[in-house]
Design an enzyme around this catalytic site. Structure first.
Site, PDB file in Angstrom:
ATOM      1  N   LYS A 110       0.813  -1.245  -0.057  1.00 61.42           N
ATOM      2  CA  LYS A 110       0.125  -0.013  -0.053  1.00 61.42           C
ATOM      3  C   LYS A 110       1.003   1.157  -0.028  1.00 61.42           C
ATOM      4  CE  LYS A 110      -3.888  -2.125   0.141  1.00 61.42           C
ATOM      5  NZ  LYS A 110      -4.795  -2.126  -1.179  1.00 61.42           N
ATOM      6  N   GLY A 111       1.992   1.190  -0.581  1.00 68.37           N
ATOM      7  CA  GLY A 111       2.879   2.255  -0.565  1.00 68.37           C
ATOM      8  C   GLY A 111       2.724   3.118  -1.778  1.00 68.37           C
ATOM      9  N   GLY A 112       2.257   2.433  -2.657  1.00 75.51           N
ATOM     10  CA  GLY A 112       1.808   3.349  -3.977  1.00 75.51           C
ATOM     11  C   GLY A 112       2.794   2.679  -5.061  1.00 75.51           C
ATOM     12  N   THR A 113       3.312   1.667  -4.965  1.00 77.77           N
ATOM     13  CA  THR A 113       4.230   1.303  -6.098  1.00 77.77           C
ATOM     14  C   THR A 113       3.607   1.039  -7.254  1.00 77.77           C
ATOM     15  OG1 THR A 113       3.950  -0.981  -5.210  1.00 77.77           O
ATOM     16  CG2 THR A 113       5.832   0.202  -4.364  1.00 77.77           C
ATOM     17  N   ARG A 114       2.427   0.430  -7.359  1.00 81.30           N
ATOM     18  CA  ARG A 114       1.525   0.172  -8.714  1.00 81.30           C
ATOM     19  C   ARG A 114       1.596   1.550  -9.463  1.00 81.30           C
ATOM     20  NH1 ARG A 114       1.004  -3.127 -12.493  1.00 81.30           N
ATOM     21  NH2 ARG A 114       1.239  -4.555 -10.702  1.00 81.30           N
TER      22      ARG A 114
HETATM   23  N1  LIG Z   1      -0.354   9.449  -5.076  1.00 82.52           N
HETATM   24  C1  LIG Z   1      -1.004   8.817  -4.113  1.00 82.52           C
HETATM   25  N2  LIG Z   1      -1.339   9.445  -3.069  1.00 82.52           N
HETATM   26  C2  LIG Z   1      -1.881   8.661  -2.151  1.00 82.52           C
HETATM   27  N3  LIG Z   1      -2.268   7.319  -2.233  1.00 82.52           N
HETATM   28  C3  LIG Z   1      -2.064   6.614  -3.572  1.00 82.52           C
HETATM   29  C4  LIG Z   1      -1.211   7.351  -4.338  1.00 82.52           C
HETATM   30  N4  LIG Z   1      -0.900   6.514  -5.320  1.00 82.52           N
HETATM   31  C5  LIG Z   1      -1.248   5.391  -4.902  1.00 82.52           C
HETATM   32  N5  LIG Z   1      -2.350   5.428  -3.680  1.00 82.52           N
HETATM   33  C6  LIG Z   1      -2.804   4.608  -3.019  1.00 82.52           C
HETATM   34  O1  LIG Z   1      -1.879   3.387  -2.618  1.00 82.52           O
HETATM   35  C7  LIG Z   1      -2.640   2.170  -2.574  1.00 82.52           C
HETATM   36  C8  LIG Z   1      -1.827   1.069  -3.410  1.00 82.52           C
HETATM   37  O2  LIG Z   1      -0.621   0.880  -3.139  1.00 82.52           O
HETATM   38  P1  LIG Z   1       0.229  -0.084  -3.794  1.00 82.52           P
HETATM   39  O3  LIG Z   1       0.220  -0.065  -5.235  1.00 82.52           O
HETATM   40  O4  LIG Z   1       1.510  -0.208  -3.196  1.00 82.52           O
HETATM   41  O5  LIG Z   1      -0.607  -1.401  -3.196  1.00 82.52           O
HETATM   42  S1  LIG Z   1      -0.324  -2.947  -3.147  1.00 82.52           S
HETATM   43  O6  LIG Z   1       0.337  -3.205  -1.801  1.00 82.52           O
HETATM   44  O7  LIG Z   1       0.640  -3.224  -4.269  1.00 82.52           O
HETATM   45  O8  LIG Z   1      -1.611  -3.709  -3.463  1.00 82.52           O
HETATM   46  C9  LIG Z   1      -3.907   2.315  -3.092  1.00 82.52           C
HETATM   47  O9  LIG Z   1      -4.673   2.699  -1.826  1.00 82.52           O
HETATM   48  P2  LIG Z   1      -6.210   1.800  -1.498  1.00 82.52           P
HETATM   49  O10 LIG Z   1      -7.163   2.718  -2.420  1.00 82.52           O
HETATM   50  O11 LIG Z   1      -6.452   2.360  -0.170  1.00 82.52           O
HETATM   51  O12 LIG Z   1      -5.899   0.516  -1.731  1.00 82.52           O
HETATM   52  C10 LIG Z   1      -4.018   3.576  -3.838  1.00 82.52           C
HETATM   53  O13 LIG Z   1      -5.080   4.563  -3.856  1.00 82.52           O
END
Ligand SMILES: Nc1ncnc2c1ncn2[C@@H]1O[C@H](COP(=O)(O)OS(=O)(=O)O)[C@@H](OP(=O)(O)O)[C@H]1O
Length: 94
Positions: A56-60
């Site tokens: 959930k760190g935004g790597t995607r």
């Molecule tokens: N720029 C920015 N700012 C704030 N939040 C953001 C941003 N980019 C991605 N996101 C949120 O990050 C969540 C997805 O993180 P990951 O891609 O690392 O997810 S995963 O762990 O690999 O499934 C996912 O959160 P959730 O919607 O709560 O799942 C995204 O909405």
């Protein structure tokens, strides 16, 4: 009651930001080092950059932004080589 200055999520996000910055520097030199008209070998290669991040760190989102560039090729699903598939070896990783 003790106050926590930094939670695990904040530390994870900070690490991700630093790694993202380093990745952008690497990507910049990869892009500058290759002209868009040059033909690339179709041979499978090891990656020139790796995205590392907490859940959930935004790597995607970072991957999807980088993928917009025509000189950047990325795998579809997350590869998980170092944590889950390391035993499959480098030939699998290419
Ligand atoms: N720029 C920015 N700012 C704030 N939040 C953001 C941003 N980019 C991605 N996101 C949120 O990050 C969540 C997805 O993180 P990951 O891609 O690392 O997810 S995963 O762990 O690999 O499934 C996912 O959160 P959730 O919607 O709560 O799942 C995204 O909405």
């Amino acid at each position: 009651m003790s106050k926590r200055l930094c939670g695990e999520r904040e530390i994870g996000v900070a690490i991700l930001l630093v790694l993202s910055f380093l990745l952008l520097i690497v990507a910049k030199y990869v892009i500058i080092g290759e002209k868009p008209t040059e033909k690339r070998s179709s041979a499978k290669k090891l990656p020139q950059a790796i995205i590392i991040g907490v859940k959930k760190g935004g790597t995607r989102a970072l991957l999807e932004f980088l993928r917009q560039h025509p000189n950047i090729k990325a795998p579809g699903p997350e590869v998980h080589f170092f944590d889950k598939n390391y035993h499959l070896g480098l030939e699998w990783y290419r």
